[in-house]
Write a protein that holds these residues in place. Structure first.
Motif, PDB file in Angstrom:
ATOM      1  N   SER A  91       9.030  -8.618   3.107  1.00  0.00           N
ATOM      2  CA  SER A  91      10.308  -7.905   3.044  1.00  0.00           C
ATOM      3  C   SER A  91      11.463  -8.834   3.389  1.00  0.00           C
ATOM      4  O   SER A  91      12.503  -8.837   2.704  1.00  0.00           O
ATOM      5  N   LYS A 106       1.721  -1.642   9.901  1.00  0.00           N
ATOM      6  CA  LYS A 106       1.941  -2.627  10.967  1.00  0.00           C
ATOM      7  C   LYS A 106       1.306  -3.981  10.643  1.00  0.00           C
ATOM      8  O   LYS A 106       0.727  -4.643  11.517  1.00  0.00           O
ATOM      9  N   ARG A 107       1.418  -4.410   9.403  1.00  0.00           N
ATOM     10  CA  ARG A 107       0.927  -5.729   9.010  1.00  0.00           C
ATOM     11  C   ARG A 107       2.116  -6.667   8.823  1.00  0.00           C
ATOM     12  O   ARG A 107       3.040  -6.373   8.067  1.00  0.00           O
ATOM     13  N   TYR A 108       2.047  -7.805   9.510  1.00  0.00           N
ATOM     14  CA  TYR A 108       3.175  -8.720   9.469  1.00  0.00           C
ATOM     15  C   TYR A 108       3.374  -9.341   8.093  1.00  0.00           C
ATOM     16  O   TYR A 108       4.464  -9.817   7.783  1.00  0.00           O
ATOM     17  N   HIS A 129       3.531  -7.732   5.334  1.00  0.00           N
ATOM     18  CA  HIS A 129       4.531  -6.885   4.686  1.00  0.00           C
ATOM     19  C   HIS A 129       5.923  -7.170   5.235  1.00  0.00           C
ATOM     20  O   HIS A 129       6.909  -7.201   4.478  1.00  0.00           O
ATOM     21  N   LEU A 130       6.022  -7.383   6.548  1.00  0.00           N
ATOM     22  CA  LEU A 130       7.319  -7.692   7.156  1.00  0.00           C
ATOM     23  C   LEU A 130       7.863  -9.016   6.637  1.00  0.00           C
ATOM     24  O   LEU A 130       9.040  -9.120   6.269  1.00  0.00           O
ATOM     25  N   PHE A 188       5.923  -0.226   3.985  1.00  0.00           N
ATOM     26  CA  PHE A 188       4.521  -0.587   4.187  1.00  0.00           C
ATOM     27  C   PHE A 188       4.291  -1.139   5.604  1.00  0.00           C
ATOM     28  O   PHE A 188       3.294  -0.827   6.258  1.00  0.00           O
ATOM     29  N   TYR A 189       5.235  -1.961   6.063  1.00  0.00           N
ATOM     30  CA  TYR A 189       5.095  -2.526   7.404  1.00  0.00           C
ATOM     31  C   TYR A 189       5.135  -1.431   8.469  1.00  0.00           C
ATOM     32  O   TYR A 189       4.333  -1.441   9.410  1.00  0.00           O
ATOM     33  N   LEU A 190       6.064  -0.485   8.323  1.00  0.00           N
ATOM     34  CA  LEU A 190       6.168   0.590   9.299  1.00  0.00           C
ATOM     35  C   LEU A 190       4.932   1.485   9.290  1.00  0.00           C
ATOM     36  O   LEU A 190       4.585   2.083  10.316  1.00  0.00           O
ATOM     37  N   SER A 191       4.251   1.573   8.156  1.00  0.00           N
ATOM     38  CA  SER A 191       3.064   2.427   8.059  1.00  0.00           C
ATOM     39  C   SER A 191       1.798   1.718   8.529  1.00  0.00           C
ATOM     40  O   SER A 191       0.978   2.306   9.241  1.00  0.00           O
ATOM     41  N   LEU A 214       8.452  -2.757   0.911  1.00  0.00           N
ATOM     42  CA  LEU A 214       7.625  -3.577   1.799  1.00  0.00           C
ATOM     43  C   LEU A 214       7.889  -3.249   3.267  1.00  0.00           C
ATOM     44  O   LEU A 214       6.964  -3.259   4.093  1.00  0.00           O
ATOM     45  N   MET A 215       9.134  -2.930   3.609  1.00  0.00           N
ATOM     46  CA  MET A 215       9.428  -2.519   4.976  1.00  0.00           C
ATOM     47  C   MET A 215       8.739  -1.186   5.301  1.00  0.00           C
ATOM     48  O   MET A 215       8.251  -0.979   6.426  1.00  0.00           O
TER      49      MET A 215
END
Length: 304
Positions: free
Chosen positions: A273, A265-267, A269-270, A260-263, A257-258
């Protein structure tokens, strides 16, 4: 210590390609075909010598794709190569899916491919401020040396991000000096492979082969001593960690999930995680509370 079997295959691949390019260089199709056949023959002979271990097989399949791309003039796609090699190996032996080495190898290479560029890009050592008294050649060499050291450290960190949950689950231990051992093991193990190949090449020359063999033994002994010294540092690793399947699922989910967030940029996913991390902590704390409140003797059976 970072697994270096894929690095070994890469060294063999690089050595064979560099050697054969002296005799079979150029863009002629006939030369490319002969060179590809000889490189693949050497590569898979090495795999056979290592008894077809999953991590070595994974690297050999990926480098075979790379060599095939050279032959057919096609670009190399790392992620496609990783998943294609996994598919081929599982078709050949579905039992590899439950092999710890297979799991660690693929998780490590995927983690390195994704996280290494992001970690490496955090710092730049292209222009370090050095005193005027420093010789000019050191001003050129030293930043490159620091940059290479940081790149190796970034590789170790990236690999640990993905493999740490599996290592904790299977081996119940974690090393805090993995970055330091990686700085020693990766370059020295590559040097050992080069010296081994050089020894085989000059084995028919008694004096020269004896000299290369002495250098090989010295480098291997130094690497063993360095790894032993690093592992003996205070607090180098923690052992006996109670890390079970629910924790493994939560930890791997947090890493994915992290990513995914780095790719994207959807909060969402953050937050997901972070929720997985908090759930992981809650499971561990809850298990400790239950053990303390049982009022009886708790015997922990941790498999080796």
């Amino acid at each position: 210590m970072l697994a270096v079997s894929g690095l070994h295959v890469g060294v063999v691949f690089l050595f064979c390609n560099s050697l054969l390019s002296l005799f079979l260089g150029g863009n002629l199709l006939r030369r490319r075909i002969v060179r590809t056949i000889l490189v693949l023959l050497c590569l898979w002979t090495y795999v056979w010598l290592t008894q077809f271990s999953p991590s070595v097989g994974r690297a050999a399949v990926m480098f075979s794709f790379l060599q095939g791309g050279y032959l057919l003039r096609r670009p190399f796609y790392a992620y496609a190569s990783v998943f294609s090699s996994a598919f081929i190996m599982l078709v050949a032996n579905p039992g590899y899916l439950f092999n710890v080495g297979f799991q660690l190898s693929y998780v490590a290479v995927l983690s390195i491919l994704y996280f290494h560029p992001r970690i490496y890009g955090l710092f730049s050592f292209g222009s370090l401020p050095l005193p005027q008294a420093v010789p000019s050649f050191l001003k050129v060499v030293f930043p490159k040396f620091i940059d290479k050291a940081w790149s190796l450290t970034a590789v170790s960190i990236a690999a640990q991000i993905g493999t740490a949950p599996l290592v904790l689950y299977y081996f119940h231990q974690f090393s805090f000096v993995f970055w330091l051992s990686g700085l020693v093991v990766v370059p020295l193990s590559a040097l050992i492979i080069f010296l081994t190949l050089a020894y085989l090449a000059v084995n028919f020359v008694p004096m020269l082969s004896s000299l290369v063999f002495s250098a090989l033994v010295a480098v291997a002994q130094f690497m063993n001593w360095a790894v032993s010294a690093i592992s003996s540092l205070p607090g180098a690793y923690v052992n006996g960690v109670d890390f079970r399947f629910p924790e493994l699922v939560m930890a791997l989910s947090a890493v994915v999930l992290m990513a995914f967030y780095l790719s994207f940029k959807r909060y969402a996913h953050l937050f997901a995680s972070v929720a997985c991390v908090l759930t992981l902590v809650g499971i561990s704390v809850g298990r400790c509370v239950l053990c303390w409140g049982s009022g009886g003797l708790v015997v922990a059976n941790v498999p080796n």
